[in-house]
Motif scaffolding. Structure first.
Motif, short mmCIF file in Angstrom:
data_model
loop_
_atom_site.label_atom_id
_atom_site.label_comp_id
_atom_site.label_asym_id
_atom_site.label_seq_id
_atom_site.Cartn_x
_atom_site.Cartn_y
_atom_site.Cartn_z
N GLU A 54 0.92 -1.22 0.20
CA GLU A 54 -0.03 0.04 0.05
C GLU A 54 0.89 1.27 -0.17
O GLU A 54 1.91 1.31 0.57
N SER A 55 0.28 2.32 -0.75
CA SER A 55 1.20 3.37 -1.00
C SER A 55 0.20 4.68 -0.67
O SER A 55 -1.01 4.86 -0.74
N THR A 56 1.05 5.66 0.41
CA THR A 56 0.54 6.98 0.53
C THR A 56 1.45 8.07 0.15
O THR A 56 2.56 7.95 0.28
N SER A 57 0.80 9.11 -0.50
CA SER A 57 1.63 10.25 -0.96
C SER A 57 1.19 11.41 -0.15
O SER A 57 0.02 11.90 0.11
N VAL A 58 2.35 12.04 0.36
CA VAL A 58 2.29 13.11 1.25
C VAL A 58 3.02 14.32 0.70
O VAL A 58 4.35 14.38 0.27
N LEU A 59 2.51 15.55 0.26
CA LEU A 59 3.04 16.61 -0.46
C LEU A 59 3.59 17.56 0.82
O LEU A 59 2.67 17.79 1.58
N ILE A 60 4.71 17.89 0.68
CA ILE A 60 5.28 19.16 1.78
C ILE A 60 5.53 20.24 0.66
O ILE A 60 6.23 20.47 -0.26
N ILE A 61 4.84 21.29 1.37
CA ILE A 61 5.01 22.72 0.70
C ILE A 61 5.88 23.63 1.64
O ILE A 61 5.52 24.00 2.61
N ALA A 62 7.27 23.67 0.93
CA ALA A 62 8.23 24.30 1.73
C ALA A 62 8.71 25.69 1.37
O ALA A 62 8.39 25.89 0.23
N PRO A 63 9.55 26.41 2.20
CA PRO A 63 9.94 27.46 1.82
C PRO A 63 10.73 27.30 0.51
O PRO A 63 11.49 26.26 0.25
N HIS A 64 11.04 28.31 -0.29
CA HIS A 64 11.79 28.28 -1.56
C HIS A 64 13.17 27.89 -1.45
O HIS A 64 13.63 27.09 -2.20
N TYR A 65 14.05 28.34 -0.39
CA TYR A 65 15.20 28.20 -0.30
C TYR A 65 15.65 26.71 0.20
O TYR A 65 16.37 26.76 1.37
N ILE A 66 15.37 25.69 -0.41
CA ILE A 66 15.70 24.38 0.16
C ILE A 66 16.08 23.62 -0.95
O ILE A 66 15.94 23.88 -2.28
N SER A 67 16.83 22.49 -0.81
CA SER A 67 17.41 21.66 -1.78
C SER A 67 16.69 20.16 -1.46
O SER A 67 17.12 19.48 -0.39
N VAL A 68 15.80 19.84 -2.35
CA VAL A 68 15.01 18.52 -2.14
C VAL A 68 16.02 17.14 -2.17
O VAL A 68 15.96 16.55 -1.48
N GLU A 69 17.19 17.60 -2.71
CA GLU A 69 18.14 16.45 -2.90
C GLU A 69 18.62 16.23 -1.57
O GLU A 69 19.57 15.01 -1.44
N SER A 70 18.81 17.14 -0.69
CA SER A 70 19.62 17.17 0.62
C SER A 70 18.83 17.40 1.78
O SER A 70 19.38 17.34 2.89
N CYS A 71 17.47 17.94 1.70
CA CYS A 71 16.94 18.35 3.06
C CYS A 71 16.31 17.52 3.80
O CYS A 71 15.75 17.53 5.15
#
Length: 237
Positions: free
Chosen positions: A55-72
């Motif tokens: 089973e799969s659940t998707s959660v969207l995080i709306i974060a401040p602009h100055y982040i790196s998704v690759e490392s946060c």
């Protein structure tokens, strides 16, 4: 895309397009969590795809602009640790919620978190932090300028076994131990400010001579208001 394991869960992190609750073009998510940001174009969105027993659940995080998704996002004993600009957050994978959030109140932005034992070291634009697994700030340190380099082969931030090595924008060098103590410092006697020019040891910095065009603007020969007044004066004479 990054993947983490937590108990029987597998979590993948994906960069996502902008999200607006009033738009019909949004991708479908099971849950949307905004992190103190407005629903506009000046934010960064990423999703956590959480899978268990097929089973799969998707959660969207709306974060401040100055982040790196690759490392946060980093692993945590209770789920996931997140550095979302000035916030450090703890995400509970089982509850699919952010259960704790702390504002670091940094000067400037934050760059990237690193694991150190059970704690986290955070490289910020102006501050270096050590944060516990309970999101308590153990210490922070700032130098003379931002922790970035525009010259030199060594990185501005480097974690070694027993110390953190730092260069600021003016090429001053620092070493901290992991208790936040300054154990070595070397000031650059030939500091370079790209906005002003070079500073020789024991001499004051001097602003370069103004360009001809800048001098013309200052003395009024190219000042638009002065040219306009001269135009109307000529018409009325």
């Amino acid at each position: 895309m990054r993947t983490f394991k937590y108990k029987d869960y597998e979590i993948t992190v994906h960069t996502e397009p902008k999200y607006n609750p009033n738009s019909m073009d949004n991708l479908p998510y099971d849950k949307v969590i905004p992190i103190d940001v407005p629903f506009d174009d000046f934010n960064t969105c990423f999703s956590l795809n959480i899978e268990k027993d097929g089973e799969s659940t998707s959660v969207l995080i709306i974060a401040p602009h100055y982040i790196s998704v690759e490392s946060c996002v980093l692993p945590h004993e209770k789920g996931l640790f997140m550095l979302l600009d000035n916030f450090v957050c703890l995400f509970d994978v089982e509850a699919k919620e952010i259960v704790k959030k702390v504002d670091l109140e940094p000067y400037g932005t934050t760059e990237r978190p690193y694991i150190y034992g059970e704690d986290y070291i955070i490289h910020g634009e102006m501050n270096i932090y050590r944060v516990s697994k309970n999101l308590e700030i153990k210490w922070q340190y700032s130098g003379r300028d931002i922790w970035e380099r525009y010259r030199g082969p060594e990185p501005a931030f480097e974690m070694k076994e027993d110390r953190i090595c730092l260069y600021d924008f003016m090429d001053n060098y620092y070493e901290l131990d992991y208790d936040g103590n300054l154990i070595f410092e070397k000031e650059n006697p030939y500091q370079v400010n790209p906005y002003i020019g070079k500073k020789q040891a024991n001499n004051e910095q001097k602003r370069p001579d103004d360009s001809i065009k800048l001098r013309e603007y200052r003395n009024g020969t190219r000042n638009p208001l002065r040219l306009l007044s001269r135009f109307f004066k000529g018409r009325n004479s």
